[in-house]
Design a protein around this motif. Sequence first.
Motif, PDB file in Angstrom:
ATOM      1  N   ASN A  46     -17.168  -4.954  -5.053  1.00 23.95           N
ATOM      2  CA  ASN A  46     -17.394  -4.055  -6.185  1.00 23.95           C
ATOM      3  C   ASN A  46     -16.091  -3.630  -6.849  1.00 23.95           C
ATOM      4  N   ALA A  47     -15.083  -3.335  -6.057  1.00 18.57           N
ATOM      5  CA  ALA A  47     -13.784  -2.942  -6.624  1.00 18.57           C
ATOM      6  C   ALA A  47     -13.197  -4.082  -7.456  1.00 18.57           C
ATOM      7  N   TYR A  48     -13.298  -5.280  -6.948  1.00 18.22           N
ATOM      8  CA  TYR A  48     -12.743  -6.420  -7.664  1.00 18.22           C
ATOM      9  C   TYR A  48     -13.609  -6.843  -8.844  1.00 18.22           C
ATOM     10  N   THR A  49     -14.899  -6.573  -8.789  1.00 19.48           N
ATOM     11  CA  THR A  49     -15.771  -6.903  -9.919  1.00 19.48           C
ATOM     12  C   THR A  49     -15.317  -6.141 -11.161  1.00 19.48           C
ATOM     13  N   THR A  50     -15.017  -4.857 -10.996  1.00 16.72           N
ATOM     14  CA  THR A  50     -14.536  -4.041 -12.115  1.00 16.72           C
ATOM     15  C   THR A  50     -13.188  -4.544 -12.609  1.00 16.72           C
ATOM     16  N   TYR A  51     -12.286  -4.844 -11.693  1.00 12.58           N
ATOM     17  CA  TYR A  51     -10.964  -5.358 -12.038  1.00 12.58           C
ATOM     18  C   TYR A  51     -11.079  -6.677 -12.803  1.00 12.58           C
ATOM     19  N   ARG A  52     -11.914  -7.567 -12.304  1.00 12.27           N
ATOM     20  CA  ARG A  52     -12.069  -8.877 -12.927  1.00 12.27           C
ATOM     21  C   ARG A  52     -12.676  -8.765 -14.328  1.00 12.27           C
ATOM     22  N   GLN A  53     -13.596  -7.829 -14.510  1.00  9.19           N
ATOM     23  CA  GLN A  53     -14.170  -7.638 -15.839  1.00  9.19           C
ATOM     24  C   GLN A  53     -13.104  -7.115 -16.800  1.00  9.19           C
ATOM     25  N   SER A  54     -12.255  -6.229 -16.318  1.00 13.24           N
ATOM     26  CA  SER A  54     -11.155  -5.728 -17.147  1.00 13.24           C
ATOM     27  C   SER A  54     -10.229  -6.868 -17.558  1.00 13.24           C
ATOM     28  N   LEU A  55      -9.992  -7.797 -16.647  1.00 12.02           N
ATOM     29  CA  LEU A  55      -9.162  -8.961 -16.985  1.00 12.02           C
ATOM     30  C   LEU A  55      -9.838  -9.812 -18.053  1.00 12.02           C
ATOM     31  N   ARG A  56     -11.143 -10.029 -17.911  1.00 10.81           N
ATOM     32  CA  ARG A  56     -11.856 -10.832 -18.906  1.00 10.81           C
ATOM     33  C   ARG A  56     -11.814 -10.180 -20.285  1.00 10.81           C
ATOM     34  N   ASP A  57     -11.848  -8.855 -20.316  1.00  9.72           N
ATOM     35  CA  ASP A  57     -11.862  -8.126 -21.589  1.00  9.72           C
ATOM     36  C   ASP A  57     -10.473  -7.996 -22.221  1.00  9.72           C
ATOM     37  N   ILE A  58      -9.433  -8.365 -21.517  1.00 10.00           N
ATOM     38  CA  ILE A  58      -8.063  -8.143 -21.980  1.00 10.00           C
ATOM     39  C   ILE A  58      -7.782  -8.819 -23.318  1.00 10.00           C
ATOM     40  N   THR A  59      -8.393  -9.967 -23.572  1.00 12.78           N
ATOM     41  CA  THR A  59      -8.139 -10.674 -24.832  1.00 12.78           C
ATOM     42  C   THR A  59      -8.846 -10.011 -26.008  1.00 12.78           C
ATOM     43  N   LYS A  60      -9.744  -9.078 -25.731  1.00 12.11           N
ATOM     44  CA  LYS A  60     -10.404  -8.342 -26.813  1.00 12.11           C
ATOM     45  C   LYS A  60      -9.558  -7.150 -27.260  1.00 12.11           C
ATOM     46  N   THR A  61      -8.690  -6.677 -26.363  1.00 13.02           N
ATOM     47  CA  THR A  61      -7.914  -5.476 -26.655  1.00 13.02           C
ATOM     48  C   THR A  61      -6.425  -5.739 -26.852  1.00 13.02           C
ATOM     49  N   HIS A  62      -5.960  -6.903 -26.448  1.00 17.88           N
ATOM     50  CA  HIS A  62      -4.532  -7.236 -26.576  1.00 17.88           C
ATOM     51  C   HIS A  62      -4.381  -8.640 -27.131  1.00 17.88           C
ATOM     52  N   ASN A  63      -3.267  -8.877 -27.788  1.00 22.88           N
ATOM     53  CA  ASN A  63      -3.008 -10.222 -28.307  1.00 22.88           C
ATOM     54  C   ASN A  63      -1.573 -10.668 -28.084  1.00 22.88           C
ATOM     55  N   ASN A  64      -0.832  -9.909 -27.279  1.00 28.77           N
ATOM     56  CA  ASN A  64       0.569 -10.250 -27.021  1.00 28.77           C
ATOM     57  C   ASN A  64       0.850 -10.077 -25.532  1.00 28.77           C
ATOM     58  N   PRO A  65       1.216 -11.150 -24.849  1.00 30.88           N
ATOM     59  CA  PRO A  65       1.466 -11.045 -23.405  1.00 30.88           C
ATOM     60  C   PRO A  65       2.633 -10.125 -23.057  1.00 30.88           C
ATOM     61  N   ARG A  66       3.512  -9.854 -24.018  1.00 27.08           N
ATOM     62  CA  ARG A  66       4.650  -8.975 -23.742  1.00 27.08           C
ATOM     63  C   ARG A  66       4.266  -7.500 -23.771  1.00 27.08           C
ATOM     64  N   THR A  67       3.206  -7.163 -24.494  1.00 28.24           N
ATOM     65  CA  THR A  67       2.833  -5.756 -24.628  1.00 28.24           C
ATOM     66  C   THR A  67       1.526  -5.406 -23.929  1.00 28.24           C
ATOM     67  N   VAL A  68       0.910  -6.377 -23.294  1.00 23.38           N
ATOM     68  CA  VAL A  68      -0.376  -6.132 -22.641  1.00 23.38           C
ATOM     69  C   VAL A  68      -0.210  -5.145 -21.485  1.00 23.38           C
ATOM     70  N   VAL A  69      -1.208  -4.307 -21.306  1.00 33.24           N
ATOM     71  CA  VAL A  69      -1.240  -3.383 -20.180  1.00 33.24           C
ATOM     72  C   VAL A  69      -2.290  -3.928 -19.216  1.00 33.24           C
ATOM     73  N   TRP A  70      -1.816  -4.537 -18.139  1.00 31.41           N
ATOM     74  CA  TRP A  70      -2.732  -5.154 -17.183  1.00 31.41           C
ATOM     75  C   TRP A  70      -3.409  -4.072 -16.339  1.00 31.41           C
ATOM     76  N   PRO A  71      -4.681  -4.286 -15.999  1.00 35.89           N
ATOM     77  CA  PRO A  71      -5.353  -3.325 -15.121  1.00 35.89           C
ATOM     78  C   PRO A  71      -4.739  -3.356 -13.720  1.00 35.89           C
ATOM     79  N   ASP A  72      -4.872  -2.259 -13.000  1.00 35.37           N
ATOM     80  CA  ASP A  72      -4.350  -2.206 -11.645  1.00 35.37           C
ATOM     81  C   ASP A  72      -5.263  -2.988 -10.708  1.00 35.37           C
ATOM     82  N   LYS A  73      -4.641  -3.832  -9.892  1.00 38.32           N
ATOM     83  CA  LYS A  73      -5.381  -4.634  -8.922  1.00 38.32           C
ATOM     84  C   LYS A  73      -5.784  -3.736  -7.752  1.00 38.32           C
ATOM     85  N   PRO A  74      -7.047  -3.812  -7.335  1.00 37.50           N
ATOM     86  CA  PRO A  74      -7.475  -2.993  -6.184  1.00 37.50           C
ATOM     87  C   PRO A  74      -6.689  -3.346  -4.923  1.00 37.50           C
ATOM     88  N   GLU A  75      -6.583  -2.372  -4.035  1.00 39.59           N
ATOM     89  CA  GLU A  75      -5.873  -2.622  -2.771  1.00 39.59           C
ATOM     90  C   GLU A  75      -6.817  -2.620  -1.613  1.00 39.59           C
TER      91      GLU A  75
END
Length: 75
Positions: A46-75
């Motif tokens: 469940n923790a990783y499901t949320t993280y993985r969805q945030s990763l999938r959505d990253i291209t909808k909210t960012h368009n530059n790999p230098r300025t992207v704010v990556w979600p925190d990976k669960p521990e």
Amino acid sequence: AAKKAEEAAEGTDAERAMRTLRELRNKKLAETDWTQGADVPDAIKNAYTTYRQSLRDITKTHNNPRTVVWPDKPE
């Protein structure tokens, strides 16, 4: 002429940036594929499901790999 053809094949700066962003995102997703197996405890899955969805959505909210704010990976 050859240089222009090469640049056209590689795409615009924006297209190259999005391609790089997707490559980084896909690498992060691949690193967490193991978390979605049937034998993985629900708490981890469940923790990783949320993280993985945030990763999938990253291209909808960012368009530059230098300025992207990556979600925190669960521990």
